[in-house]
Design an enzyme around this catalytic site. Sequence first.
Site, PDB file in Angstrom:
ATOM      1  N   ASP A 159       0.935  -1.201   0.114  1.00 13.62           N
ATOM      2  CA  ASP A 159       0.025  -0.071  -0.097  1.00 13.62           C
ATOM      3  C   ASP A 159       0.799   1.370  -0.052  1.00 13.62           C
ATOM      4  OD1 ASP A 159      -2.414  -1.795   0.349  1.00 13.62           O
ATOM      5  OD2 ASP A 159      -1.333  -2.112   2.348  1.00 13.62           O
ATOM      6  N   HIS A 187      -4.355  -3.201   6.585  1.00 18.89           N
ATOM      7  CA  HIS A 187      -4.430  -3.548   5.027  1.00 18.89           C
ATOM      8  C   HIS A 187      -5.717  -3.946   4.341  1.00 18.89           C
ATOM      9  CE1 HIS A 187      -3.181  -5.009   1.269  1.00 18.89           C
ATOM     10  NE2 HIS A 187      -3.645  -6.201   1.473  1.00 18.89           N
TER      11      HIS A 187
END
Length: 326
Positions: A159, A187
């Site tokens: 990410d 996440h």
Amino acid sequence: MKAPVRVAVTGSAGQVGYSLLFLIASGEMLGKDQPVILQLLDITPSLDALKGVAMELEDCAFPLLKGITRSDKAEQAFQDADYALLVGAKPRGPGMERKDLLDANAAIFQAQGKALNAVASRNVRVIAVGNPANTNALIAQRNAPDLEPHCFTAMTRLDHNRALAQLANRTGCDTTQIHGLTVWGNHSSTLYPDVSHALIDGKAAHDLVDRAWLANEFIPAVQQRGATIIKARGQSSAGSAACSVIDHMRDWVLGTPADDWVSMSVLSDGSYGIAEGVFYSFPCRCSNGRYEIVQGLEIDEFSRERMTATEQELLDERDVVSHLLP
Ligand code: NAX
């Protein structure tokens, strides 16, 4: 030549595993002077595929690869492991929410936490990649009471890298010119990529991109990137995920650059007012093989709202698996 270290990889017959193993064996993760022994774990029906992967690894004649073991038993694969990359899990398919996977995968990480506790090196460094990665890391850590909580992390580096790429595209700079970016939280689609402290070539990112783009395009694009890739490719991210595992482990072991930090999901110690006892993605610096949460960043109202939303999701996930947390 250094003595070989043992790297256990679960889900080795899967698609992330297929990209990851070759990078580890070629020295991308621990350095070109660090020999490795790969200890591959997958479930019994995947053992034939695992054999094929091991044959291909052999066929590369990697100078650093000093051995390969294959097993369907966690206690064998984790024996004396210096590193444990917990990739194996059921991946999210089209239209599936990560929460659907929580139950199925929780049992896997409970068993693997116990196995790590029993047989891994006392300094093992663990990354949970299989989803829901943060909560899986928590389950593994709580089931390994003899290991330091600092041994456990979960991956939000993909990410982080995705956010770097989006910001670089928008501003026409190189990803290496961006410093001080943070991904906070889980996440999942609630993660918060934060450019408040980011500098692009020494200039505040906030002065180079407008708030509307950040709120309406950048943040959703990073949050939804995994789903966007599944839609386009028909399968979840694999090559990019493997590269991010390498980045996470390399920086943890060999250190982060002096003028920057990275995003890692680690056990919250209450920093930034985040509840203790969840694996939350923080800005981290690493040196001498240990991570530290970067302290003292100012958090404005916009950020706080998003940091709290993703924290709440982690607390909810923890409630669902509380029966697996000794
Ligand atoms: P695949 O389905 O290709 O591979 C998973 C492998 O794990 C299979 O070989 C399967 O047999 C094995 N496995 C299942 N249960 C196991 C167990 N109990 N012990 C050992 N092995 C087991 O999935 P893949 O695309 O490789 O993705 C792996 C995991 O990574 C998924 O959970 C996925 O959601 C997650 N991801 C996490 C990311 C992150 O940023 N944290 C990004 C990439 C990836 O989507």
